[in-house]
Design a protein around this motif. Structure first.
Motif, PDB file in Angstrom:
ATOM      1  N   PRO A 181       0.948  -0.957   0.195  1.00 28.11           N
ATOM      2  CA  PRO A 181       0.004  -0.283  -0.248  1.00 28.11           C
ATOM      3  C   PRO A 181       0.958   1.281  -0.102  1.00 28.11           C
ATOM      4  O   PRO A 181       0.210   2.184  -0.463  1.00 28.11           O
ATOM      5  CB  PRO A 181      -0.818   0.400   1.294  1.00 28.11           C
ATOM      6  CG  PRO A 181      -1.210  -1.353   1.639  1.00 28.11           C
ATOM      7  CD  PRO A 181       0.672  -2.289   1.135  1.00 28.11           C
ATOM      8  N   LEU A 182       1.994   1.454   0.628  1.00 25.98           N
ATOM      9  CA  LEU A 182       2.895   2.379   0.361  1.00 25.98           C
ATOM     10  C   LEU A 182       3.891   2.997  -1.029  1.00 25.98           C
ATOM     11  O   LEU A 182       4.292   3.022  -1.263  1.00 25.98           O
ATOM     12  CB  LEU A 182       3.882   1.841   1.377  1.00 25.98           C
ATOM     13  CG  LEU A 182       3.387   2.616   2.820  1.00 25.98           C
ATOM     14  CD1 LEU A 182       4.584   2.251   3.227  1.00 25.98           C
ATOM     15  CD2 LEU A 182       2.609   3.108   3.152  1.00 25.98           C
ATOM     16  N   SER A 183       3.614   1.386  -1.924  1.00 25.82           N
ATOM     17  CA  SER A 183       4.169   1.745  -3.200  1.00 25.82           C
ATOM     18  C   SER A 183       2.566   2.677  -4.337  1.00 25.82           C
ATOM     19  O   SER A 183       2.445   1.966  -5.080  1.00 25.82           O
ATOM     20  CB  SER A 183       4.474   0.452  -3.826  1.00 25.82           C
ATOM     21  OG  SER A 183       4.922   0.831  -4.895  1.00 25.82           O
ATOM     22  N   LYS A 184       3.509   3.539  -4.760  1.00 28.17           N
ATOM     23  CA  LYS A 184       3.001   4.536  -5.780  1.00 28.17           C
ATOM     24  C   LYS A 184       3.261   4.309  -6.689  1.00 28.17           C
ATOM     25  O   LYS A 184       1.724   4.536  -7.192  1.00 28.17           O
ATOM     26  CB  LYS A 184       3.822   6.131  -5.262  1.00 28.17           C
ATOM     27  CG  LYS A 184       3.376   6.789  -4.250  1.00 28.17           C
ATOM     28  CD  LYS A 184       4.388   8.787  -4.585  1.00 28.17           C
ATOM     29  CE  LYS A 184       4.460   8.889  -2.888  1.00 28.17           C
ATOM     30  NZ  LYS A 184       4.618  10.350  -2.805  1.00 28.17           N
ATOM     31  N   VAL A 185       4.005   3.322  -7.254  1.00 17.49           N
ATOM     32  CA  VAL A 185       3.841   3.103  -8.569  1.00 17.49           C
ATOM     33  C   VAL A 185       2.885   1.557  -8.737  1.00 17.49           C
ATOM     34  O   VAL A 185       1.995   1.859  -9.849  1.00 17.49           O
ATOM     35  CB  VAL A 185       5.075   2.097  -8.990  1.00 17.49           C
ATOM     36  CG1 VAL A 185       5.334   1.618 -10.335  1.00 17.49           C
ATOM     37  CG2 VAL A 185       6.505   3.218  -9.057  1.00 17.49           C
ATOM     38  N   GLN A 186       2.398   0.929  -7.764  1.00 16.18           N
ATOM     39  CA  GLN A 186       1.859   0.161  -7.493  1.00 16.18           C
ATOM     40  C   GLN A 186       0.212   0.531  -7.693  1.00 16.18           C
ATOM     41  O   GLN A 186      -0.765   0.388  -8.109  1.00 16.18           O
ATOM     42  CB  GLN A 186       1.786  -1.119  -6.708  1.00 16.18           C
ATOM     43  CG  GLN A 186       2.939  -1.944  -6.709  1.00 16.18           C
ATOM     44  CD  GLN A 186       2.638  -2.263  -5.152  1.00 16.18           C
ATOM     45  OE1 GLN A 186       1.907  -3.047  -4.421  1.00 16.18           O
ATOM     46  NE2 GLN A 186       4.167  -3.836  -5.634  1.00 16.18           N
ATOM     47  N   LEU A 187       0.275   1.582  -6.440  1.00 18.81           N
ATOM     48  CA  LEU A 187      -1.239   2.700  -6.609  1.00 18.81           C
ATOM     49  C   LEU A 187      -1.623   3.203  -7.989  1.00 18.81           C
ATOM     50  O   LEU A 187      -2.719   3.274  -8.108  1.00 18.81           O
ATOM     51  CB  LEU A 187      -0.664   3.177  -5.312  1.00 18.81           C
ATOM     52  CG  LEU A 187      -0.880   2.729  -4.015  1.00 18.81           C
ATOM     53  CD1 LEU A 187      -0.816   4.421  -3.015  1.00 18.81           C
ATOM     54  CD2 LEU A 187      -1.895   2.302  -3.771  1.00 18.81           C
ATOM     55  N   ALA A 188      -0.625   3.545  -8.867  1.00 18.08           N
ATOM     56  CA  ALA A 188      -1.194   4.626  -9.403  1.00 18.08           C
ATOM     57  C   ALA A 188      -1.659   3.454 -10.823  1.00 18.08           C
ATOM     58  O   ALA A 188      -2.381   3.566 -11.453  1.00 18.08           O
ATOM     59  CB  ALA A 188       0.306   4.851 -10.905  1.00 18.08           C
TER      60      ALA A 188
END
Length: 293
Positions: free
Chosen positions: A111-118
């Motif tokens: 949940p802290l990975s901005k790449v995965q969230l994007a």
């Protein structure tokens, strides 16, 4: 590591996640129903839904219960309570949105990975809009629904639906999906879970996408999409069941336009503030590097 082990919840916690998702997304849909829309020919510019709400919850909790809860909230709050229930035609939207949020949640392993969230934000909204576009094209292509934009040229629906898809990806996918999700998810991580009596997800867990996106899941998506398409076809062929519509929204629409326009102003002000903060933060970081050098 399976998703059941990674995001293990008790029955009461599953119910709390379901109710939280249903309530938050359902209330947000009631707000978007009041927002004004602008039409340029057959293309409509509007906010379909606040995508960041289910996306954030799916990243923090188990995506299945978040997805089903959000879809139920859409039907209950924006459908039944707002007097616009589409009957059997609601099956299509329920299936499409549930699949979209579920797959988006599976893509977030940290949940802290901005790449995965994007990626999850764009893929989630993209799946929902793509499936809806396919169904809309199918209704015109098979003669279930009329289309008069370019008489005698069925291929024109593909162009218009493609433009509408890009429009939805920019507004719903980026402005009210990607950007808020990237900003709010790290801030809410570890703070909202204790309120429901559960520990935050392990941000360092090592899992592969292949363990989630399996051939069985892909086959299920295809089958459910076909079911949703058939339900929408039936609804368009004057065979709609349990359809219910009320006129009280139209009675107050003109008097409540200020609510929608105020929401647009607040959204624009919020976007401007976020851009200003990001530019200022980047400028301060550059200044610190120059002083260190």
């Amino acid at each position: 590591m399976s998703i059941n082990k990674e995001r293990k919840l008790t029955q009461s916690q599953k119910m709390m996640v379901f109710v939280l998702s249903m309530s938050l997304f359902g209330l947000s849909k009631m707000i978007t129903e009041l927002l004004p829309s602008n039409e340029v020919g057959p293309i409509e510019f509007s906010i379909s839904y606040f995508a960041f709400i289910p996306l954030i919850l799916a990243a923090l909790f188990h995506p299945l219960y978040v997805a089903v809860g959000a879809s139920v909230g859409n039907i209950v709050f924006a459908g039944l309570l707002m007097g616009d229930f589409g009957g059997i035609g609601e099956i299509e939207g329920f299936i499409e949105f549930t699949l979209a949020i579920y797959v988006a949640g599976l893509l977030v392993r940290n949940p802290l990975s901005k790449v995965q969230l994007a990626i999850a934000s764009l893929v989630g909204v993209g799946i929902d809009q793509l499936l809806s576009t396919i169904v809309d094209i199918g209704k015109v292509w098979f003669g279930v629904e009329g289309f008069d934009a370019v008489p005698g040229l069925p291929e024109s629906i593909v162009v218009l639906e493609g433009v509408s898809f890009l429009n939805e990806m920019v507004i719903t996918g980026v402005l009210v999906g990607l950007i808020p999700t990237l900003i709010l998810t790290p801030k809410l991580y570890g703070k909202i879970e204790p309120l429901l009596g559960m520990r935050p997800r392990d941000a360092k867990v090592e899992t592969s996408i292949g363990s989630y996106i399996t051939p069985g899941l892909i086959a299920t998506i295809v089958i459910l999409t076909f079911v949703g398409m058939i339900a929408e076809f039936i609804a368009e062929m004057d065979m709609n069941l349990a359809f219910w519509s009320a006129d009280f929204i139209n009675q107050f629409a003109d008097d409540q336009k200020w609510i929608g326009y105020s929401a647009w102003v607040i959204l624009a002000a919020g976007a401007t503030f976020i851009i200003y903060k990001l530019v200022r933060k980047k400028g301060s970081g550059t200044a610190d590097l120059d002083q260190a050098a």
